[in-house]
Enzyme design. Structure first.
Site, PDB file in Angstrom:
ATOM      1  N   SER A 147      -3.326   0.449  -6.829  1.00 36.88           N
ATOM      2  CA  SER A 147      -4.777   0.504  -6.663  1.00 36.88           C
ATOM      3  C   SER A 147      -5.280   1.738  -7.386  1.00 36.88           C
ATOM      4  O   SER A 147      -4.580   2.764  -7.440  1.00 36.88           O
ATOM      5  CB  SER A 147      -5.108   0.623  -5.173  1.00 36.88           C
ATOM      6  OG  SER A 147      -6.441   1.057  -4.997  1.00 36.88           O
ATOM      7  N   TYR A 162      -3.496   5.297   2.622  1.00 38.58           N
ATOM      8  CA  TYR A 162      -3.496   4.330   1.512  1.00 38.58           C
ATOM      9  C   TYR A 162      -3.406   5.051   0.164  1.00 38.58           C
ATOM     10  O   TYR A 162      -2.563   4.717  -0.673  1.00 38.58           O
ATOM     11  CB  TYR A 162      -4.761   3.485   1.590  1.00 38.58           C
ATOM     12  CG  TYR A 162      -4.779   2.307   0.656  1.00 38.58           C
ATOM     13  CD1 TYR A 162      -4.024   1.169   0.936  1.00 38.58           C
ATOM     14  CD2 TYR A 162      -5.553   2.318  -0.499  1.00 38.58           C
ATOM     15  CE1 TYR A 162      -4.046   0.080   0.076  1.00 38.58           C
ATOM     16  CE2 TYR A 162      -5.576   1.226  -1.354  1.00 38.58           C
ATOM     17  CZ  TYR A 162      -4.823   0.107  -1.062  1.00 38.58           C
ATOM     18  OH  TYR A 162      -4.842  -0.980  -1.914  1.00 38.58           O
TER      19      TYR A 162
HETATM   20  N1  LIG Z   1      -8.121  -6.415  -1.880  1.00 40.41           N
HETATM   21  C1  LIG Z   1      -8.427  -5.393  -2.639  1.00 40.41           C
HETATM   22  O1  LIG Z   1      -9.629  -5.083  -2.878  1.00 40.41           O
HETATM   23  C2  LIG Z   1      -7.347  -4.541  -3.253  1.00 40.41           C
HETATM   24  C3  LIG Z   1      -7.714  -3.502  -4.115  1.00 40.41           C
HETATM   25  C4  LIG Z   1      -6.725  -2.734  -4.716  1.00 40.41           C
HETATM   26  C5  LIG Z   1      -5.398  -3.019  -4.454  1.00 40.41           C
HETATM   27  N2  LIG Z   1      -5.054  -4.033  -3.599  1.00 40.41           N
HETATM   28  C6  LIG Z   1      -3.629  -4.266  -3.355  1.00 40.41           C
HETATM   29  O2  LIG Z   1      -3.324  -5.649  -3.549  1.00 40.41           O
HETATM   30  C7  LIG Z   1      -2.205  -6.019  -2.723  1.00 40.41           C
HETATM   31  C8  LIG Z   1      -2.565  -7.243  -1.906  1.00 40.41           C
HETATM   32  O3  LIG Z   1      -3.690  -6.928  -1.124  1.00 40.41           O
HETATM   33  P1  LIG Z   1      -4.572  -8.011  -0.345  1.00 40.41           P
HETATM   34  O4  LIG Z   1      -5.980  -7.569  -0.497  1.00 40.41           O
HETATM   35  O5  LIG Z   1      -4.146  -9.384  -0.721  1.00 40.41           O
HETATM   36  O6  LIG Z   1      -4.101  -7.667   1.167  1.00 40.41           O
HETATM   37  P2  LIG Z   1      -4.036  -8.570   2.474  1.00 40.41           P
HETATM   38  O7  LIG Z   1      -4.982  -9.715   2.361  1.00 40.41           O
HETATM   39  O8  LIG Z   1      -4.178  -7.617   3.614  1.00 40.41           O
HETATM   40  O9  LIG Z   1      -2.530  -9.142   2.451  1.00 40.41           O
HETATM   41  C9  LIG Z   1      -1.461  -8.261   2.568  1.00 40.41           C
HETATM   42  C10 LIG Z   1      -0.171  -9.052   2.509  1.00 40.41           C
HETATM   43  O10 LIG Z   1       0.920  -8.118   2.658  1.00 40.41           O
HETATM   44  C11 LIG Z   1       1.779  -8.631   3.667  1.00 40.41           C
HETATM   45  N3  LIG Z   1       2.601  -7.607   4.310  1.00 40.41           N
HETATM   46  C12 LIG Z   1       2.196  -6.531   5.020  1.00 40.41           C
HETATM   47  N4  LIG Z   1       3.278  -5.856   5.484  1.00 40.41           N
HETATM   48  C13 LIG Z   1       4.374  -6.520   5.048  1.00 40.41           C
HETATM   49  C14 LIG Z   1       5.765  -6.336   5.187  1.00 40.41           C
HETATM   50  N5  LIG Z   1       6.290  -5.321   5.907  1.00 40.41           N
HETATM   51  N6  LIG Z   1       6.599  -7.212   4.569  1.00 40.41           N
HETATM   52  C15 LIG Z   1       6.107  -8.248   3.851  1.00 40.41           C
HETATM   53  N7  LIG Z   1       4.797  -8.506   3.717  1.00 40.41           N
HETATM   54  C16 LIG Z   1       3.945  -7.642   4.306  1.00 40.41           C
HETATM   55  C17 LIG Z   1       0.850  -9.338   4.629  1.00 40.41           C
HETATM   56  O11 LIG Z   1       1.591 -10.182   5.496  1.00 40.41           O
HETATM   57  P3  LIG Z   1       1.061 -10.579   6.998  1.00 40.41           P
HETATM   58  O12 LIG Z   1       0.153 -11.761   6.806  1.00 40.41           O
HETATM   59  O13 LIG Z   1       2.330 -10.879   7.733  1.00 40.41           O
HETATM   60  O14 LIG Z   1       0.340  -9.372   7.538  1.00 40.41           O
HETATM   61  C18 LIG Z   1      -0.032 -10.074   3.645  1.00 40.41           C
HETATM   62  O15 LIG Z   1       0.616 -11.212   3.153  1.00 40.41           O
HETATM   63  C19 LIG Z   1      -1.883  -4.783  -1.881  1.00 40.41           C
HETATM   64  O16 LIG Z   1      -0.834  -4.059  -2.485  1.00 40.41           O
HETATM   65  C20 LIG Z   1      -3.175  -3.983  -1.936  1.00 40.41           C
HETATM   66  O17 LIG Z   1      -2.966  -2.606  -1.706  1.00 40.41           O
HETATM   67  C21 LIG Z   1      -5.990  -4.788  -2.996  1.00 40.41           C
END
Ligand SMILES: NC(=O)c1ccc[n+]([C@@H]2O[C@H](COP(=O)([O-])OP(=O)(O)OC[C@H]3O[C@@H](n4cnc5c(N)ncnc54)[C@H](OP(=O)(O)O)[C@@H]3O)[C@@H](O)[C@H]2O)c1
Length: 238
Positions: A147, A162
């Protein structure tokens, strides 16, 4: 479009059951890849796979994958060795704790520890578990879903667990990229931008666009860059 000829890639996506991980799994399978859709809750992984599979030519295989479970990762790597024989792309996508509710001066360090455990050490040990399988690939890539919040160049206050964990993930990206360069394994970090997921909340850009930013590093050609940090294929300052 397949990038490397007629043989489907084997792609592992962590946190593949929802959000960006599920969309990356879908976009890979659209290209014809075999996708191991990782989910710490097997039922959630199976639900996600059932949703995506009918609409894609590639194979979606849900697998139990908790990035904090060393024993489980070793068992999964042994299973994948026996079944698929190699891994071409590892997408370290899983992450937790976008802690906008606190600042570094008042941080709950239990939250910080959990973030480091999943977002940094989780990605690290998942990479180590799959490294022998990546070495069996003719086109190995590791993609760290980071990020801009982890950019030291633009870092200010807020979301300390984070931001610190993503800065450490960026450091891991560069360290691994350096150590694996001579083996031809490309290791790159990507920012998906602000995306409307459970973590990002409403108002962000569509999942398709955020995942496309990740796919840039998934689809890099042989001889492509390593040790980069990009959003939409353009450099983000470290
Ligand atoms: N959304 C944004 O605006 C944004 C911006 C910058 C970067 N990112 C990055 O993009 C990536 C995906 O984000 P997202 O927005 O899709 O997040 P999200 O909707 O919160 O999904 C997170 C995923 O990670 C899984 N997870 C959490 N802990 C885990 C573990 N110990 N082992 C395996 N899986 C695990 C969750 O599984 P559960 O369903 O079991 O909880 C879920 O599938 C992350 O690295 C985030 O930091 C997102």
């Amino acid at each position: 479009m397949r990038q490397h000829g007629p043989v489907a890639r084997v792609v592992v996506v962590t946190g593949g059951n929802r959000g960006l991980g599920r969309e990356v799994a879908r976009q890979c399978a659209l290209r014809g890849d075999t996708v191991l859709l990782g989910s710490r809750d097997p039922a959630a992984g199976e639900r996600a796979a059932r949703t995506v599979q009918p609409h894609v030519p590639g194979r979606i295989r849900p697998v139990r994958l908790d990035v904090t479970d060393t024993t489980g990762l070793a068992a999964l790597a042994a299973d994948v060795t026996a079944t698929e024989g190699r891994v071409d792309v590892l997408v370290n996508n899983a992450a937790i704790h976008y802690d906008t509710w606190q600042d570094a001066a008042h941080a709950d360090l239990a939250v910080v520890r959990e973030a480091l455990e999943t977002n940094v050490l989780g990605a690290w040990q998942t990479t180590l578990a799959f490294l022998p399988l990546l070495r069996r690939s003719p086109h190995p890539r590791v993609v760290m879903v980071s990020s801009e919040g982890g950019s030291l160049a633009s870092m200010g206050g807020g979301a300390p667990a984070y931001h610190v964990s993503k800065a450490a993930l960026n450091a891991l990206t560069r360290t691994l990229a350096g150590d694996l360069r001579r083996d031809g394994i490309l290791v790159n970090a990507v920012c998906p931008g602000w995306v409307a997921t459970d973590m990002g909340g409403p108002g962000g850009r569509p999942l398709e666009d955020g995942a496309a930013s990740i796919m840039y590093a998934v689809d890099l050609p042989d001889g492509g860059p390593t040790s980069t940090f990009t959003r939409d294929g353009r450099p983000v300052p470290w």
